[in-house]
Design a protein around this motif. Structure first.
Motif, mmCIF file in Angstrom:
data_model
loop_
_atom_site.group_PDB
_atom_site.id
_atom_site.type_symbol
_atom_site.label_atom_id
_atom_site.label_comp_id
_atom_site.label_asym_id
_atom_site.label_seq_id
_atom_site.Cartn_x
_atom_site.Cartn_y
_atom_site.Cartn_z
ATOM 1 N N ALA A 69 0.847 -1.190 0.000
ATOM 2 C CA ALA A 69 0.000 0.000 0.000
ATOM 3 C C ALA A 69 0.882 1.239 0.000
ATOM 4 O O ALA A 69 1.994 1.238 0.553
ATOM 5 C CB ALA A 69 -0.926 0.012 1.213
ATOM 6 N N LYS A 70 0.383 2.313 -0.612
ATOM 7 C CA LYS A 70 1.091 3.575 -0.648
ATOM 8 C C LYS A 70 0.593 4.470 0.478
ATOM 9 O O LYS A 70 -0.615 4.596 0.703
ATOM 10 C CB LYS A 70 0.860 4.269 -1.994
ATOM 11 N N LEU A 71 1.531 5.080 1.219
ATOM 12 C CA LEU A 71 1.175 5.967 2.328
ATOM 13 C C LEU A 71 1.593 7.408 2.072
ATOM 14 O O LEU A 71 0.978 8.333 2.623
ATOM 15 C CB LEU A 71 1.832 5.476 3.629
ATOM 16 N N SER A 72 2.649 7.605 1.283
ATOM 17 C CA SER A 72 3.171 8.945 1.053
ATOM 18 C C SER A 72 2.242 9.742 0.134
ATOM 19 O O SER A 72 1.277 9.214 -0.426
ATOM 20 C CB SER A 72 4.575 8.859 0.445
ATOM 21 N N GLU A 73 2.561 11.035 -0.021
ATOM 22 C CA GLU A 73 1.776 11.953 -0.862
ATOM 23 C C GLU A 73 0.311 12.005 -0.447
ATOM 24 O O GLU A 73 -0.590 12.104 -1.274
ATOM 25 C CB GLU A 73 1.901 11.586 -2.336
ATOM 26 N N GLY A 74 0.082 11.890 0.861
ATOM 27 C CA GLY A 74 -1.269 12.014 1.391
ATOM 28 C C GLY A 74 -2.134 10.785 1.241
ATOM 29 O O GLY A 74 -3.310 10.796 1.657
ATOM 30 N N GLU A 75 -1.601 9.683 0.696
ATOM 31 C CA GLU A 75 -2.401 8.472 0.496
ATOM 32 C C GLU A 75 -2.742 7.774 1.810
ATOM 33 O O GLU A 75 -3.614 6.910 1.841
ATOM 34 C CB GLU A 75 -1.648 7.504 -0.421
ATOM 35 N N PHE A 76 -2.049 8.135 2.908
ATOM 36 C CA PHE A 76 -2.372 7.510 4.191
ATOM 37 C C PHE A 76 -3.805 7.817 4.614
ATOM 38 O O PHE A 76 -4.404 7.077 5.405
ATOM 39 C CB PHE A 76 -1.381 7.988 5.260
ATOM 40 N N ARG A 77 -4.368 8.903 4.111
ATOM 41 C CA ARG A 77 -5.755 9.250 4.464
ATOM 42 C C ARG A 77 -6.754 8.225 3.913
ATOM 43 O O ARG A 77 -7.839 8.043 4.475
ATOM 44 C CB ARG A 77 -6.096 10.640 3.930
ATOM 45 N N ASN A 78 -6.389 7.584 2.801
ATOM 46 C CA ASN A 78 -7.280 6.600 2.188
ATOM 47 C C ASN A 78 -6.996 5.176 2.656
ATOM 48 O O ASN A 78 -7.644 4.240 2.188
ATOM 49 C CB ASN A 78 -7.145 6.659 0.658
ATOM 50 N N PHE A 79 -6.015 5.032 3.552
ATOM 51 C CA PHE A 79 -5.632 3.681 3.990
ATOM 52 C C PHE A 79 -6.533 3.207 5.128
ATOM 53 O O PHE A 79 -6.859 3.964 6.044
ATOM 54 C CB PHE A 79 -4.173 3.677 4.461
ATOM 55 N N SER A 80 -6.918 1.946 5.075
ATOM 56 C CA SER A 80 -7.642 1.292 6.170
ATOM 57 C C SER A 80 -7.196 -0.162 6.219
ATOM 58 O O SER A 80 -6.975 -0.792 5.171
ATOM 59 C CB SER A 80 -9.156 1.380 5.964
ATOM 60 N N PHE A 81 -7.060 -0.694 7.429
ATOM 61 C CA PHE A 81 -6.593 -2.069 7.585
ATOM 62 C C PHE A 81 -7.617 -3.071 7.047
ATOM 63 O O PHE A 81 -7.238 -4.146 6.562
ATOM 64 C CB PHE A 81 -6.292 -2.359 9.061
ATOM 65 N N SER A 82 -8.896 -2.747 7.118
ATOM 66 C CA SER A 82 -9.909 -3.673 6.580
ATOM 67 C C SER A 82 -9.776 -3.803 5.069
ATOM 68 O O SER A 82 -9.827 -4.908 4.517
ATOM 69 C CB SER A 82 -11.306 -3.183 6.963
ATOM 70 N N LYS A 83 -9.580 -2.674 4.383
ATOM 71 C CA LYS A 83 -9.395 -2.716 2.934
ATOM 72 C C LYS A 83 -8.083 -3.395 2.586
ATOM 73 O O LYS A 83 -7.998 -4.166 1.618
ATOM 74 C CB LYS A 83 -9.433 -1.296 2.368
ATOM 75 N N PHE A 84 -7.038 -3.101 3.366
ATOM 76 C CA PHE A 84 -5.731 -3.718 3.128
ATOM 77 C C PHE A 84 -5.825 -5.232 3.251
ATOM 78 O O PHE A 84 -5.232 -5.972 2.458
ATOM 79 C CB PHE A 84 -4.720 -3.149 4.127
ATOM 80 N N GLY A 85 -6.597 -5.725 4.240
ATOM 81 C CA GLY A 85 -6.752 -7.155 4.414
ATOM 82 C C GLY A 85 -7.541 -7.807 3.296
ATOM 83 O O GLY A 85 -7.256 -8.947 2.900
ATOM 84 N N ARG A 86 -8.523 -7.090 2.750
ATOM 85 C CA ARG A 86 -9.347 -7.659 1.691
ATOM 86 C C ARG A 86 -8.604 -7.745 0.362
ATOM 87 O O ARG A 86 -8.990 -8.535 -0.502
ATOM 88 C CB ARG A 86 -10.609 -6.808 1.499
ATOM 89 N N THR A 87 -7.573 -6.957 0.198
ATOM 90 C CA THR A 87 -6.866 -6.928 -1.084
ATOM 91 C C THR A 87 -5.563 -7.727 -1.072
ATOM 92 O O THR A 87 -4.697 -7.513 -1.939
ATOM 93 C CB THR A 87 -6.559 -5.468 -1.469
ATOM 94 N N PHE A 88 -5.399 -8.630 -0.128
ATOM 95 C CA PHE A 88 -4.224 -9.497 -0.109
ATOM 96 C C PHE A 88 -4.207 -10.397 -1.346
ATOM 97 O O PHE A 88 -5.227 -10.979 -1.718
ATOM 98 C CB PHE A 88 -4.212 -10.366 1.146
ATOM 99 N N ARG A 89 -3.050 -10.494 -1.986
ATOM 100 C CA ARG A 89 -2.842 -11.480 -3.047
ATOM 101 C C ARG A 89 -2.359 -12.780 -2.422
ATOM 102 O O ARG A 89 -1.630 -12.754 -1.420
ATOM 103 C CB ARG A 89 -1.807 -10.989 -4.048
ATOM 104 N N SER A 90 -2.711 -13.905 -3.012
ATOM 105 C CA SER A 90 -2.325 -15.189 -2.408
ATOM 106 C C SER A 90 -2.164 -16.255 -3.479
ATOM 107 O O SER A 90 -2.732 -16.160 -4.573
ATOM 108 C CB SER A 90 -3.361 -15.636 -1.373
ATOM 109 N N SER A 91 -1.380 -17.265 -3.142
ATOM 110 C CA SER A 91 -1.139 -18.397 -4.037
ATOM 111 C C SER A 91 -0.877 -19.640 -3.207
ATOM 112 O O SER A 91 -0.524 -19.554 -2.014
ATOM 113 C CB SER A 91 0.038 -18.117 -4.973
ATOM 114 N N ALA A 92 -1.055 -20.803 -3.817
ATOM 115 C CA ALA A 92 -0.797 -22.088 -3.158
ATOM 116 C C ALA A 92 -0.201 -23.040 -4.182
ATOM 117 O O ALA A 92 -0.300 -22.803 -5.400
ATOM 118 C CB ALA A 92 -2.071 -22.652 -2.551
ATOM 119 N N GLY A 93 0.413 -24.108 -3.697
ATOM 120 C CA GLY A 93 0.976 -25.066 -4.640
ATOM 121 C C GLY A 93 1.750 -26.173 -3.970
ATOM 122 O O GLY A 93 1.825 -26.256 -2.728
#
Length: 535
Positions: free
Chosen positions: A469-493
């Motif tokens: 996630a990007k925090l600089s340039e004021g992007e921290f205002r749009n950051f939330s841990f719930s959204k960050f958790g929902r957008t995790f990329r994942s793989s298995a194998g």
């Protein structure tokens, strides 16, 4: 009579403490602080007069050895080091050997302590990596000074001080395939100095040339010191529309088992030959001087770096950049990595799991509104194994190098060969993130065939996940841990691992569980050649 401690320990039920076992350390000739050296000599003369031979001589010698170690095992035996004698060093300076071990040896007040410290001294000299062998002998002191000993240190300097290697490797975090070579010169000036020169060339036009030196100690500074000059060139045009060239000096200021402190001064150049870079990349093109102080704290209690089956590890890395006030390059970067391995008790199976996190913050007035430096941000993707990438946030199996995270559309450059501008896609630049989290779980197990087990070839099943996630340039205002958790990329194998002394070779089938638009993830077979991350 000089008695080898390691051979006598096999005969005595209460040997000298374990620290001496397996080392080239020998016990003194006399068993007691109060017995003069002449008595020991008299015993030898009596042996000669009796002229024992055969089994009787062996029994008498065994009895003497057992008597010595019985005395040592009953109570501390006082002793004083009279002299430390160094032999065999034709090139290595006496001052280096003395500084490493003499103070330690003279601190011993009993025979038991002396055997222990002699063992430690042996290990210290071996760690210098300039001797083929080291022997520490404890002999009787002068006859007029009863209760004293002379410590004799015999070293054999390296017969061939020059060593070289060459190989072909894969390092997805920085390049694809590379040919790498290195040459090391040991002990040129006799101070335990080790000089090395290395070079690497990648098929993706990445290259590296470096020369360095390490000193085990300098004057009164007891910690090893290192210095290195390097020239690196990375081609990131496929991922982020810029080429990076680094000309720098780095200095190791302090290093031991757990702590490492270093300073680097780098002249960094970013260029865009394609003229297609996005606005965020174009804004950071040009030359910069980066000075940075880096501190790493490491605990690694795992039983193996290539295939851990038990233990734990923790790494904390802190870096402060822009110490000279370089505009746009003042930042604080913090990373944590914790992992553990648990044996499962069947087929040599073990579960490895870990989590890593990092944050990059610009420094200065209004820092949260300022942009962070793109090359210093966190990137994720590549085929490197997360099991052995200790202290690294980059690994995410199934995704290409720099194939995850915030992106920005590249600038469109019209081409004469393309008449329909809508048919040409300028592509995307991967910008990295100021905040990153990754995690993995890996179940390793033996394969049923004995042929594979003898060769160390084994299987594993894995699950990896990560996000940026990007925090600089004021992007921290749009950051939330719930959204960050929902957008995790994942793989298995699943896959097969072929361990070697230097590399961990993996043949994996990766299945992408979750990805988003512009992510470069692909389900299928992947090959990985990874070496343990040095700490």
């Amino acid at each position: 009579m000089v008695i080898a401690a390691d051979s006598a320990a096999d005969q005595d039920p209460n040997p000298v403490p374990d620290e001496a076992a397996g080392e080239s350390v020998e016990a003194p000739a006399y068993p007691d602080h109060g017995e003069p050296n002449a008595d020991a000599a008299d015993v030898e003369y009596e042996d000669e007069e009796e002229e024992l031979d055969g089994e009787a001589a062996e029994a008498a010698a065994r009895e003497k050895v057992e008597a010595v170690f019985r005395r040592l095992s009953e109570a501390p035996v006082g002793i004083r080091v009279h002299e430390v004698i160094i032999k065999g060093n034709t090139k290595t300076r006496d001052a280096l050997i003395e500084a490493e071990v003499v103070g330690l040896i003279r601190s011993a007040a009993t025979v038991q302590d002396l055997v222990r410290t002699a063992s430690i001294a042996n290990a210290r000299l071996r760690r210098l990596d300039v001797f083929d062998s080291v022997h520490v002998l404890l002999d009787a002191g002068p006859p007029e000074l009863p209760g004293t000993t002379n410590v004799v240190i015999e070293v054999v300097e390296a017969a061939n001080p020059i060593h070289g290697s060459v190989g072909c490797f894969s390092k997805p975090e920085a390049r694809s395939w590379t040919v790498e070579g290195s040459v090391r010169w040991k002990n040129i000036f006799g101070y335990g100095d080790i000089w090395d020169a290395s070079g690497a060339y990648g098929w993706d036009q990445s290259s590296e040339i470096g020369i360095g030196v390490s000193l085990p100690r300098f004057r009164s500074i007891t910690t090893p010191l290192t210095a290195r000059a390097s020239l690196l060139s990375h081609d990131w045009l496929k991922f982020s529309s810029y080429k990076e060239r680094l000309l720098g000096l780095s200095f190791g200021l302090f290093s031991d088992v757990h702590h490492d402190l270093s300073y680097s001064l780098t002249w960094r150049t970013l260029t865009d030959p394609s003229q297609e870079a996005s606005k965020s990349i174009r804004r950071q093109l040009g030359h910069n001087l980066l000075s940075a102080l880096r501190y790493t704290y490491t605990i690694d209690q795992r039983d193996s770096h290539l295939r851990p089956t038990k233990g734990y590890a923790f790494v904390s890395t802190s870096q402060v950049g822009g110490l000279w006030g370089s505009k746009g390059l003042r930042f604080f970067r913090q990373e944590f990595d914790i992992r553990g391995a648990v044996p499962l008790g069947f087929y040599n199976a073990a579960l490895n799991a870990g989590i890593s996190a990092g944050v990059l913050l610009p420094l200065g007035r209004g820092f949260m509104e300022s942009p962070s430096s793109v090359p210093d941000r966190f990137f994720m993707g590549g085929h490197s194994s997360p099991v052995i990438s200790l202290g690294s946030l980059t690994s995410l199996l199934g995704f290409k190098t720099r194939g995850v995270g915030p992106t920005e559309l590249r600038r469109f450059v019209p081409s004469e060969s393309v008449t329909d501008e809508s048919a040409a896609s300028p592509g995307w630049d991967y910008l990295g993130g100021d905040f990153a989290v990754s995690a993995f779980a890996d179940l390793s197990f033996n394969l049923p065939l004995k042929l594979f087990q003898d060769a160390g070839i084994h299987g594993h099943a894995f699950l990896t996940a990560g996000n940026l996630a990007k925090l600089s340039e004021g992007e921290f205002r749009n950051f939330s841990f719930s959204k960050f958790g929902r957008t995790f990329r994942s793989s298995a194998g699943v896959g097969i691992i072929l361990p070697t002394k230097l590399l961990r070779v993996e043949i994996n089938y990766c299945y992408i569980l979750k990805q988003f638009e512009h992510d470069r993830g692909k389900t299928g077979i992947q090959f990985s050649f990874s070496s343990p991350t040095p700490m």
